[in-house]
Design a protein around this motif. Sequence first.
Motif, PDB file in Angstrom:
ATOM      1  N   HIS A 156       0.827  -1.221   0.000  1.00 37.51           N
ATOM      2  CA  HIS A 156       0.000   0.000   0.000  1.00 37.51           C
ATOM      3  C   HIS A 156       0.866   1.278   0.000  1.00 37.51           C
ATOM      4  O   HIS A 156       1.920   1.283  -0.576  1.00 37.51           O
ATOM      5  N   GLU A 200      -1.896  -0.173   8.150  1.00 38.56           N
ATOM      6  CA  GLU A 200      -1.114  -1.290   7.613  1.00 38.56           C
ATOM      7  C   GLU A 200       0.076  -0.764   6.794  1.00 38.56           C
ATOM      8  O   GLU A 200       1.194  -1.257   6.918  1.00 38.56           O
ATOM      9  N   HIS A 209       2.644  -7.274   4.213  1.00 38.53           N
ATOM     10  CA  HIS A 209       1.280  -6.848   4.530  1.00 38.53           C
ATOM     11  C   HIS A 209       0.878  -7.299   5.930  1.00 38.53           C
ATOM     12  O   HIS A 209       1.530  -8.160   6.527  1.00 38.53           O
ATOM     13  N   MET A 210      -0.233  -6.718   6.419  1.00 40.66           N
ATOM     14  CA  MET A 210      -0.865  -7.229   7.629  1.00 40.66           C
ATOM     15  C   MET A 210      -2.348  -7.422   7.326  1.00 40.66           C
ATOM     16  O   MET A 210      -2.927  -6.709   6.519  1.00 40.66           O
ATOM     17  N   TYR A 256       1.822 -11.832   5.226  1.00 34.14           N
ATOM     18  CA  TYR A 256       0.936 -11.155   6.178  1.00 34.14           C
ATOM     19  C   TYR A 256       1.356 -11.638   7.568  1.00 34.14           C
ATOM     20  O   TYR A 256       0.996 -12.735   7.967  1.00 34.14           O
TER      21      TYR A 256
HETATM   22 ZN   LIG Z   1      -2.291  -5.266   2.485  1.00 36.90          ZN
END
Ligand SMILES: [Zn+2]
Length: 202
Positions: free
Chosen positions: A31, A46, A101-102, A167
Amino acid sequence: MKRIVAVLLTLLIATSAAYSQKVKLIIDAGHGGKDFGAKNKAGDKESDLCLLMAEALEKYAAENNMETQMTRTKKDQNLTHEQRSGFKVDKNYKTYYISLHMDKDKNTSVRGNKLYYCTKAVNAGIAKQLADKIGKGLEKLNGNQSRTEDKDAIILTRNTIPSIMIYYGHVTNPQDVKLAKDPAFQKEVSLLIIRSILETRY
Ligand SMILES: [Zn+2]
Protein backbone atom coordinates in the motif's frame (compact mmCIF):
# COMPACT_ATOMS: atom_id res chain seq x y z
CA MET A 1 44.13 -37.57 -17.37
CA LYS A 2 44.59 -34.01 -18.61
CA ARG A 3 41.05 -34.15 -19.94
CA ILE A 4 39.65 -35.30 -16.58
CA VAL A 5 41.47 -32.50 -14.77
CA ALA A 6 40.10 -29.98 -17.25
CA VAL A 7 36.54 -31.28 -16.78
CA LEU A 8 36.90 -31.23 -13.00
CA LEU A 9 38.27 -27.70 -13.09
CA THR A 10 35.38 -26.53 -15.26
CA LEU A 11 32.93 -28.13 -12.83
CA LEU A 12 34.62 -26.46 -9.88
CA ILE A 13 34.49 -23.04 -11.49
CA ALA A 14 30.84 -23.52 -12.45
CA THR A 15 29.96 -24.57 -8.88
CA SER A 16 31.77 -21.66 -7.25
CA ALA A 17 30.14 -19.24 -9.71
CA ALA A 18 26.73 -20.58 -8.70
CA TYR A 19 27.52 -20.09 -5.03
CA SER A 20 28.92 -16.60 -5.49
CA GLN A 21 25.85 -15.39 -7.36
CA LYS A 22 24.61 -12.54 -5.25
CA VAL A 23 21.14 -12.53 -3.73
CA LYS A 24 18.94 -9.53 -4.48
CA LEU A 25 15.78 -8.69 -2.59
CA ILE A 26 12.97 -6.58 -4.00
CA ILE A 27 11.18 -5.36 -0.89
CA ASP A 28 7.62 -4.13 -1.29
CA ALA A 29 6.01 -2.32 1.64
CA GLY A 30 2.32 -2.90 0.90
CA HIS A 31 0.00 0.00 0.00
CA GLY A 32 1.14 3.59 0.74
CA GLY A 33 -0.18 7.13 0.35
CA LYS A 34 -3.97 7.38 0.03
CA ASP A 35 -4.18 3.57 0.00
CA PHE A 36 -3.26 2.75 3.59
CA GLY A 37 -4.59 -0.83 3.46
CA ALA A 38 -6.12 -1.97 6.74
CA LYS A 39 -6.49 0.28 9.78
CA ASN A 40 -7.34 -0.30 13.44
CA LYS A 41 -9.39 1.79 15.91
CA ALA A 42 -6.23 3.33 17.37
CA GLY A 43 -5.41 4.67 13.89
CA ASP A 44 -2.49 2.38 13.05
CA LYS A 45 -2.25 1.91 9.31
CA GLU A 46 -1.11 -1.29 7.61
CA SER A 47 0.89 0.79 5.09
CA ASP A 48 2.95 2.50 7.84
CA LEU A 49 3.59 -0.70 9.81
CA CYS A 50 4.68 -2.53 6.65
CA LEU A 51 7.10 0.27 5.81
CA LEU A 52 8.74 -0.21 9.23
CA MET A 53 9.16 -3.92 8.49
CA ALA A 54 10.44 -3.18 4.97
CA GLU A 55 13.05 -0.78 6.35
CA ALA A 56 14.24 -3.40 8.85
CA LEU A 57 14.44 -6.07 6.14
CA GLU A 58 16.41 -3.69 3.91
CA LYS A 59 18.88 -2.99 6.73
CA TYR A 60 19.46 -6.61 7.75
CA ALA A 61 19.58 -7.89 4.16
CA ALA A 62 22.32 -5.36 3.38
CA GLU A 63 24.20 -6.45 6.52
CA ASN A 64 23.97 -10.02 5.19
CA ASN A 65 25.57 -9.07 1.89
CA MET A 66 22.36 -8.99 -0.14
CA GLU A 67 21.47 -6.35 -2.71
CA THR A 68 18.19 -4.63 -1.96
CA GLN A 69 15.64 -2.53 -3.78
CA MET A 70 12.59 -0.96 -2.15
CA THR A 71 9.44 -0.35 -4.19
CA ARG A 72 8.56 2.55 -1.87
CA THR A 73 10.50 4.37 0.84
CA LYS A 74 7.99 6.97 2.03
CA LYS A 75 4.68 6.86 3.89
CA ASP A 76 2.91 9.17 1.43
CA GLN A 77 4.03 7.33 -1.70
CA ASN A 78 1.22 6.07 -3.95
CA LEU A 79 2.23 3.15 -6.15
CA THR A 80 0.17 1.36 -8.79
CA HIS A 81 0.35 -2.43 -9.06
CA GLU A 82 2.46 -1.90 -12.19
CA GLN A 83 4.90 0.39 -10.37
CA ARG A 84 5.44 -2.13 -7.59
CA SER A 85 5.90 -5.22 -9.81
CA GLY A 86 7.24 -6.40 -13.17
CA PHE A 87 10.60 -7.63 -11.89
CA LYS A 88 12.35 -10.04 -14.25
CA VAL A 89 14.93 -12.76 -13.67
CA ASP A 90 18.46 -11.36 -13.90
CA LYS A 91 21.19 -13.93 -14.51
CA ASN A 92 23.61 -11.95 -12.35
CA TYR A 93 21.47 -12.35 -9.25
CA LYS A 94 19.19 -14.72 -7.39
CA THR A 95 16.37 -12.23 -7.02
CA TYR A 96 13.32 -12.59 -4.77
CA TYR A 97 10.25 -10.41 -4.35
CA ILE A 98 8.87 -9.96 -0.85
CA SER A 99 5.67 -7.97 -0.41
CA LEU A 100 4.83 -7.13 3.21
CA HIS A 101 1.28 -6.85 4.53
CA MET A 102 -0.86 -7.23 7.63
CA ASP A 103 -4.32 -8.77 7.75
CA LYS A 104 -7.53 -7.43 9.31
CA ASP A 105 -10.62 -8.87 10.95
CA LYS A 106 -13.79 -7.42 12.50
CA ASN A 107 -13.01 -9.54 15.56
CA THR A 108 -9.95 -7.96 17.20
CA SER A 109 -8.99 -11.22 18.91
CA VAL A 110 -8.36 -12.94 15.55
CA ARG A 111 -4.68 -13.52 14.83
CA GLY A 112 -2.80 -15.62 12.27
CA ASN A 113 -0.20 -15.34 9.53
CA LYS A 114 -0.89 -15.76 5.82
CA LEU A 115 1.62 -16.39 3.10
CA TYR A 116 0.69 -16.13 -0.55
CA TYR A 117 2.32 -17.35 -3.73
CA CYS A 118 0.70 -17.75 -7.15
CA THR A 119 0.71 -21.08 -8.99
CA LYS A 120 0.18 -19.21 -12.28
CA ALA A 121 3.37 -17.19 -11.77
CA VAL A 122 6.79 -18.13 -13.11
CA ASN A 123 8.96 -19.71 -10.41
CA ALA A 124 5.90 -20.55 -8.29
CA GLY A 125 7.60 -23.69 -6.94
CA ILE A 126 10.44 -21.73 -5.40
CA ALA A 127 7.99 -19.13 -4.10
CA LYS A 128 5.86 -21.77 -2.36
CA GLN A 129 8.94 -23.41 -0.83
CA LEU A 130 10.01 -20.01 0.54
CA ALA A 131 6.51 -19.12 1.78
CA ASP A 132 6.22 -22.43 3.68
CA LYS A 133 9.61 -21.95 5.30
CA ILE A 134 8.87 -18.38 6.41
CA GLY A 135 5.40 -19.39 7.60
CA LYS A 136 6.81 -22.08 9.87
CA GLY A 137 9.36 -19.65 11.32
CA LEU A 138 6.75 -16.95 11.88
CA GLU A 139 4.67 -19.32 14.02
CA LYS A 140 7.55 -19.49 16.46
CA LEU A 141 8.10 -15.72 16.43
CA ASN A 142 4.57 -14.48 17.09
CA GLY A 143 2.73 -17.60 18.25
CA ASN A 144 0.23 -17.30 15.38
CA GLN A 145 -0.72 -20.13 13.06
CA SER A 146 0.53 -19.75 9.50
CA ARG A 147 -1.23 -20.68 6.29
CA THR A 148 0.28 -20.73 2.82
CA GLU A 149 -2.22 -20.15 0.02
CA ASP A 150 -2.38 -19.72 -3.73
CA LYS A 151 -3.44 -16.18 -4.66
CA ASP A 152 -3.92 -14.79 -8.14
CA ALA A 153 -2.49 -11.34 -7.46
CA ILE A 154 -1.22 -9.01 -10.20
CA ILE A 155 1.90 -8.10 -8.24
CA LEU A 156 2.83 -11.81 -8.09
CA THR A 157 2.05 -12.73 -11.71
CA ARG A 158 3.80 -9.70 -13.24
CA ASN A 159 7.17 -10.84 -11.84
CA THR A 160 9.24 -13.70 -13.24
CA ILE A 161 11.32 -13.92 -10.05
CA PRO A 162 10.04 -16.00 -7.09
CA SER A 163 7.46 -13.71 -5.45
CA ILE A 164 5.50 -13.96 -2.23
CA MET A 165 3.28 -11.85 0.01
CA ILE A 166 3.75 -12.10 3.77
CA TYR A 167 0.94 -11.15 6.18
CA TYR A 168 2.68 -11.23 9.56
CA GLY A 169 -0.37 -10.89 11.81
CA HIS A 170 -3.43 -8.65 11.98
CA VAL A 171 -3.45 -4.85 12.17
CA THR A 172 -6.75 -5.22 14.09
CA ASN A 173 -5.17 -7.31 16.87
CA PRO A 174 -3.42 -5.32 19.64
CA GLN A 175 -0.77 -8.02 20.31
CA ASP A 176 0.16 -8.24 16.63
CA VAL A 177 0.40 -4.46 16.33
CA LYS A 178 2.59 -4.24 19.42
CA LEU A 179 4.92 -6.79 17.84
CA ALA A 180 4.82 -5.08 14.44
CA LYS A 181 6.08 -1.85 16.06
CA ASP A 182 8.80 -3.61 18.08
CA PRO A 183 12.27 -3.28 16.48
CA ALA A 184 13.30 -6.61 18.07
CA PHE A 185 10.41 -8.39 16.32
CA GLN A 186 11.16 -6.58 13.04
CA LYS A 187 14.74 -7.83 13.33
CA GLU A 188 13.67 -11.44 14.02
CA VAL A 189 11.27 -11.47 11.07
CA SER A 190 13.92 -9.93 8.80
CA LEU A 191 16.50 -12.52 9.81
CA LEU A 192 13.93 -15.30 9.34
CA ILE A 193 13.24 -14.10 5.78
CA ILE A 194 16.98 -13.85 5.03
CA ARG A 195 17.69 -17.30 6.48
CA SER A 196 14.78 -18.87 4.60
CA ILE A 197 15.98 -17.35 1.32
CA LEU A 198 19.49 -18.71 1.84
CA GLU A 199 18.03 -22.19 2.56
CA THR A 200 15.74 -22.17 -0.49
CA ARG A 201 16.96 -23.83 -3.68
CA TYR A 202 16.77 -21.33 -6.53
ZN1 LIG B 1 -2.29 -5.27 2.49
